[in-house]
Design an enzyme around this catalytic site. Structure first.
Site, PDB file in Angstrom:
ATOM      1  N   HIS A 359      49.368  -6.326  14.034  1.00  0.00           N
ATOM      2  CA  HIS A 359      48.100  -5.850  14.588  1.00  0.00           C
ATOM      3  C   HIS A 359      48.244  -4.977  15.830  1.00  0.00           C
ATOM      4  O   HIS A 359      47.280  -4.310  16.225  1.00  0.00           O
ATOM      5  CB  HIS A 359      47.226  -7.061  14.935  1.00  0.00           C
ATOM      6  N   LYS A 445      24.753  -9.166  -0.094  1.00  0.00           N
ATOM      7  CA  LYS A 445      24.026  -8.146   0.659  1.00  0.00           C
ATOM      8  C   LYS A 445      22.883  -7.541  -0.146  1.00  0.00           C
ATOM      9  O   LYS A 445      21.934  -7.010   0.444  1.00  0.00           O
ATOM     10  CB  LYS A 445      24.979  -7.058   1.136  1.00  0.00           C
ATOM     11  N   LYS A 449      19.340  -7.147   1.787  1.00  0.00           N
ATOM     12  CA  LYS A 449      18.687  -5.851   1.998  1.00  0.00           C
ATOM     13  C   LYS A 449      17.228  -5.884   1.584  1.00  0.00           C
ATOM     14  O   LYS A 449      16.400  -5.164   2.156  1.00  0.00           O
ATOM     15  CB  LYS A 449      19.437  -4.763   1.239  1.00  0.00           C
ATOM     16  N   PHE A 451      15.338  -8.252   2.192  1.00  0.00           N
ATOM     17  CA  PHE A 451      14.651  -8.819   3.357  1.00  0.00           C
ATOM     18  C   PHE A 451      14.505  -7.792   4.476  1.00  0.00           C
ATOM     19  O   PHE A 451      13.962  -8.101   5.533  1.00  0.00           O
ATOM     20  CB  PHE A 451      15.419 -10.032   3.885  1.00  0.00           C
ATOM     21  N   SER A 454      19.954  -5.996   8.390  1.00  0.00           N
ATOM     22  CA  SER A 454      21.374  -5.662   8.311  1.00  0.00           C
ATOM     23  C   SER A 454      22.139  -6.846   7.737  1.00  0.00           C
ATOM     24  O   SER A 454      22.082  -7.952   8.297  1.00  0.00           O
ATOM     25  CB  SER A 454      21.918  -5.335   9.703  1.00  0.00           C
ATOM     26  N   TYR A 478      32.799 -13.359  19.288  1.00  0.00           N
ATOM     27  CA  TYR A 478      33.365 -12.009  19.185  1.00  0.00           C
ATOM     28  C   TYR A 478      33.202 -11.493  17.767  1.00  0.00           C
ATOM     29  O   TYR A 478      33.523 -12.182  16.795  1.00  0.00           O
ATOM     30  CB  TYR A 478      34.855 -12.059  19.547  1.00  0.00           C
ATOM     31  N   SER A 480      34.348  -7.793  15.881  1.00  0.00           N
ATOM     32  CA  SER A 480      35.024  -6.527  16.106  1.00  0.00           C
ATOM     33  C   SER A 480      34.157  -5.364  15.654  1.00  0.00           C
ATOM     34  O   SER A 480      33.599  -5.370  14.561  1.00  0.00           O
ATOM     35  CB  SER A 480      36.357  -6.518  15.336  1.00  0.00           C
ATOM     36  N   THR A 491      38.750  -0.732  19.288  1.00  0.00           N
ATOM     37  CA  THR A 491      37.630  -1.629  19.011  1.00  0.00           C
ATOM     38  C   THR A 491      36.851  -1.927  20.292  1.00  0.00           C
ATOM     39  O   THR A 491      37.346  -1.726  21.404  1.00  0.00           O
ATOM     40  CB  THR A 491      38.107  -2.973  18.418  1.00  0.00           C
TER      41      THR A 491
END
Length: 858
Positions: A359, A445, A449, A451, A454, A478, A480, A491
């Site tokens: 990473h 999703k 959507k 509803f 996001s 958190y 990212s 980020t």
């Protein structure tokens, strides 16, 4: 790379290893020839990958007042009244004392200086602060992994690995020639800087601080393969001076078959140096020195691993369940990995595959694009095999390839002890962790959507509610957010915990609050998180700016009260660390927690499902997963019921409006009495209409209904290949996939690699082709599971071939062990095998050095 990093590398690596920092440095290291100069000039003139890169804006620094205000708002749900008042005083002091303004001005001066060098003010700090000074194990607390969608063709291990490797070489060539199209967002290019670290890069462990080193593409075209804890190297070009002479998938498969045989046959005691990359970083640095001190050749062997394009892990295990698959990709057995490499392709014995990424120099977006390319292109291409070759052709191809080079590390007493200690730490850390994949099949999703919210922010609120229900509190969370719209952007933190998310969690736990009020609270929380995420993507969030203010401070300056207060540390301590991807080609994704008392929560937002993987040091990952499922179900029920209520209210309002309109019309026409009599008996009376009082119809009274019915079958996969294969097929075939694949594989091999033990001049069986009919039984026989050939049909007559052990045209029966021995002898290019084959087939006029036969690939 900072100058001090380059100095540290000098003591760690041999002088032959050259760092690759940018495409321009690659060109300067190339041979100074007219042809090279012309190619470089043409590349500069028409670089697809660099389109729009020079126009990217620099990473901004938000106004100080804005950052402090947004930070103060973000900590309110995490603090008591007393703590919040204390932090408010510290923030006001930071603004009025002049120290905050001074630090901010110096940070902006640094940003201007970095901009003049075409980099980011954060980039030079980020690698060291976020990764290289991190002293815990990278394996468990930094690296991440992706699990690839299964290939419904159920290929053998080496067939799938060879095709993936070949495609990775193609992707690398796109980067080398700068012809990779830029990542885009709304027609604007993203920064492509991280792609230079995707291949030929390695992290180097050091005392107190690590570093990284890259190697030129031109002189490092080898791949490192690890199996059973043993490391091997093979070149991917037949002629290093000709980049176009890249091995074909079939040739790569030959090399991988060779490595499998070499590793499986090697019973010697080879030090399992891979386990040394799993330890804590200071210990890993000491173990690196111990490895080099054990024998002079060990340093050269390690240089070969670190300069390779990437590492390919050919695991002998066959993970089946989601947890087995995730754990194998996350840490495996520890010994058959090198976790400091830029990335590792991992292919298992049952054909499943994935990737583990380092990473420090690279976020997940470049590696996810690479993986998507591998998966999509593999689906569109034929798997490599040998069934259209005869034995002599195959031998000619194999003998033209240099055999893979085993890296025979030499042990010592001290090194053996270091490896033993590393194994103990690895086992202890694995046993201490819970990793629980949680698959939610209720919806994805697509429904979210409807509803009008996001999907990502919606899932974040489900995580907040689940954590609150499990632990009775909210914590700094958190998520990212990529800032790659800026030059050298990495980020920013999207802080999920907010005043609105707290109000939503409290409302969901309060039985006195109705569904409509709860839904309104959820919408407010989702909208707030979506707004904060947009700020983060635009570089207008708080965490990177506050980090810059802390790092720009001189060591002899007093620490501002804002940063010294324990509340600041607590509100920047991510006990819930989250990130998401939304690509259906992945079936596993995850990493470890970032603090000992926290969770790592990776999730995938798909069209019809939501998948999570939760890791922790036995804090109750499975229970948190159950709470997440419960939260998602409650949220769906809430919004669907509110939708019904709103629909009923709208219908009632329409009825009232229609009746009022009718009354108004009747009064205007002077026919009020007649209109009243003609109205339906169940309609509201005129008096009621005048008073505005209309009874609420029965259907507006909504009670909680049973759980919603199971949704229809999932939508087709995004990839065209998977649209032909229902996901259920993968589960149904997995039980017997390896036996079926082995049966098909050795059926083809048996045609060319026949047992030659019967002596010269023995009749040769007629050419056959593999039957396209599926196996008649789903339960593999012991012979099939062992790789035995059972039945194929003649190319023209459709006759059944005699099963193994029966005579063919009067020749001695062939044995499966003999078939495999002969096949491997051909692949290994063993001396004497070609003459025996020619004697058997009467083709002694051919020689090993002659040109390739007509049927062999050029």
């Amino acid at each position: 790379m900072p100058p001090h990093t380059s100095e540290k590398l000098g003591s760690m690596l041999s002088s032959t290893l050259l760092g690759r920092l940018s495409p321009s440095s690659q060109k300067s290291a190339a041979t100074d020839t007219t042809e090279t100069d012309a190619a470089a000039a043409a590349l500069d003139a028409c670089s697809i990958m660099d389109k729009g890169q020079s126009d990217l804006p620099s990473l901004p620094i938000p106004p100080l007042e804005q950052t402090l205000s947004r930070y103060q708002e973000s900590i309110r749900p995490l603090t008591t009244d007393e703590e919040y008042e204390r932090m408010d005083n510290a923030i006001q002091e930071f603004k009025t004392s002049g120290q905050g303004t001074s630090l901010d001005e110096r940070l902006r001066e640094k940003a201007k200086e970095c901009q003049s060098r075409s980099t980011s003010w954060l980039a030079e700090w980020w690698d060291d602060w976020a990764y290289f000074t991190h002293r815990d194990s990278s394996t468990f607390y930094v690296n991440y992994y992706f699990g690839f969608q299964d290939d419904p063709r159920m290929p053998t291990q080496t067939a799938r690995a060879a095709l993936l490797v070949s495609l990775a070489l193609e992707f690398r060539q796109l980067i080398a020639t700068r012809t990779l199209t830029p990542d885009m967002a709304r027609n604007a290019p993203f920064c492509m800087n991280m792609y230079q670290y995707l291949f030929n890069y390695s992290r180097i462990s050091g005392l107190k601080e690590d570093c990284a080193v890259g190697f030129p593409y031109e002189t490092n075209n080898h791949i490192c393969v690890v199996r059973n804890g043993k490391f091997y190297i093979f070149e991917t070009q037949l002629d290093p001076s000709k980049p176009s002479s890249v091995l074909s998938p079939r040739e790569i498969m030959i090399q991988l078959e060779r490595i499998k045989k070499m590793a499986d046959d090697d019973k010697s005691s080879v030090p399992a140096i891979g386990i040394l990359s799993t330890g804590q970083r200071d210990q890993a640095a000491q173990d690196r020195v111990t490895l080099f001190e054990a024998h002079g050749s060990n340093k050269a062997h390690m240089a070969k691993i670190e300069s390779s394009m990437f590492v390919l892990c050919l695991d002998s295990s066959s993970p089946k369940t989601s947890e087995e698959f995730s754990r194998a990709l996350w840490h495996g057995d520890g010994a058959s990995r090198w976790f400091d490499k830029c990335f590792q392709l991992i292919v298992f014995a049952n054909g499943r595959a994935g990737m583990n990424g380092e990473h420090s120099k690279m976020d997940a977006t470049p590696t996810s694009r690479l993986c998507r390319y591998l998966i999509d292109e593999a689906q569109a291409r034929a798997l490599p095999d040998f069934r259209n070759l005869n034995a002599e052709d195959l031998y000619e191809i194999a003998s033209a390839l240099d055999k893979p080079l085993p890296l025979k590390f030499v042990s010592s007493t001290k090194l053996s002890k270091a490896i033993e200690n590393a194994h103990a730490y690895f086992k202890e850390t694995v046993d201490a962790h819970e990793m629980v994949p949680t698959e939610f099949k209720g919806y994805g999703k697509g429904l979210i959507k409807t509803f009008k919210m996001s999907p990502d922010a919606y899932v974040q609120m489900a995580l907040q509610l689940a954590y609150y229900r499990k632990h009775g509190e909210l914590v700094a969370t958190y998520e990212s957010a990529a800032t790659r719209k800026y030059r050298h952007g990495r980020t920013e933190t999207a802080r999920s915990c907010s005043n609105e998310s707290k109000a939503f969690c409290l409302a969901m736990q309060n039985e006195d609050i109705g569904l409509k009020a709860r839904a309104a609270a959820c919408r407010a929380a989702v909208a707030r998180h979506a707004q904060y995420t947009a700020w983060a993507v635009d570089g207008q969030a708080v965490d990177r700016h506050l980090l810059g203010l802390r790092l720009i401070r001189d060591s002899d300056e007093p620490i501002p009260a804002l940063f010294a207060d324990p509340v600041f540390a607590r509100t920047c301590r991510w006990r819930l660390s989250t990130s998401q991807i939304s690509d259906d080609c992945f079936i596993a994704y995850g990493w470890g927690e970032v603090v000992p008392d926290g969770y790592g929560c990776a999730y995938m937002v798909k069209e019809t499902e939501l998948d999570f993987c939760i890791t922790s040091l036995k804090l109750g990952s499975r229970e948190l997963g159950n709470y997440i499922v419960e939260a998602l179900e409650d949220m769906r029920f809430m919004f669907e019921e509110v939708r019904k209520i709103e629909k009923a209210e709208a219908a009632q309002a329409a009825m009232v409006a229609a009746a009022a309109e009718a009354l108004s019309h009747a009064e205007r026409s002077g026919e009020l009495a007649m209109a009243s009599k003609s109205m339906h008996p169940t309609s509201p009376s005129t008096a009621h209409l005048r008073e505005g009082r209309v009874g609420v119809p029965d259907y507006a009274l909504i009670a909680r209904s049973p759980s919603p019915a199971r949704p229809p079958m999932p939508a087709p996969r995004t990839s065209l290949f998977f649209q032909k294969h229902d996901p259920v097929l993968r589960t149904a075939l997995a039980r017997n996939a390896m036996a079926m694949a082995q049966e098909k594989y050795w059926s083809g091999i048996d045609e060319i690699a026949f047992d030659i033990g019967g002596g010269s001049g023995s009749p040769v069986p007629p050419k056959k082709v593999l039957s396209t009919s599926p196996p008649t039984s789903t339960t593999p026989t012991p012979a099939a599971a062992a790789g035995a050939t059972t039945t194929t049909t003649d190319a023209g007559a459709g006759e059944r071939r005699p099963s193994t052990g029966q005579a063919v045209n009067g020749t001695r029966p062939r044995s499966d062990s003999g078939t495999q021995r002969t096949f491997m002898a051909i692949l290994m290019g063993e001396d004497g095998i070609l003459s025996r084959l020619r004697s058997r087939r009467g083709t002694s006029n051919l020689s090993k050095d002659s040109s390739s036969p007509p049927n062999s690939p050029k």
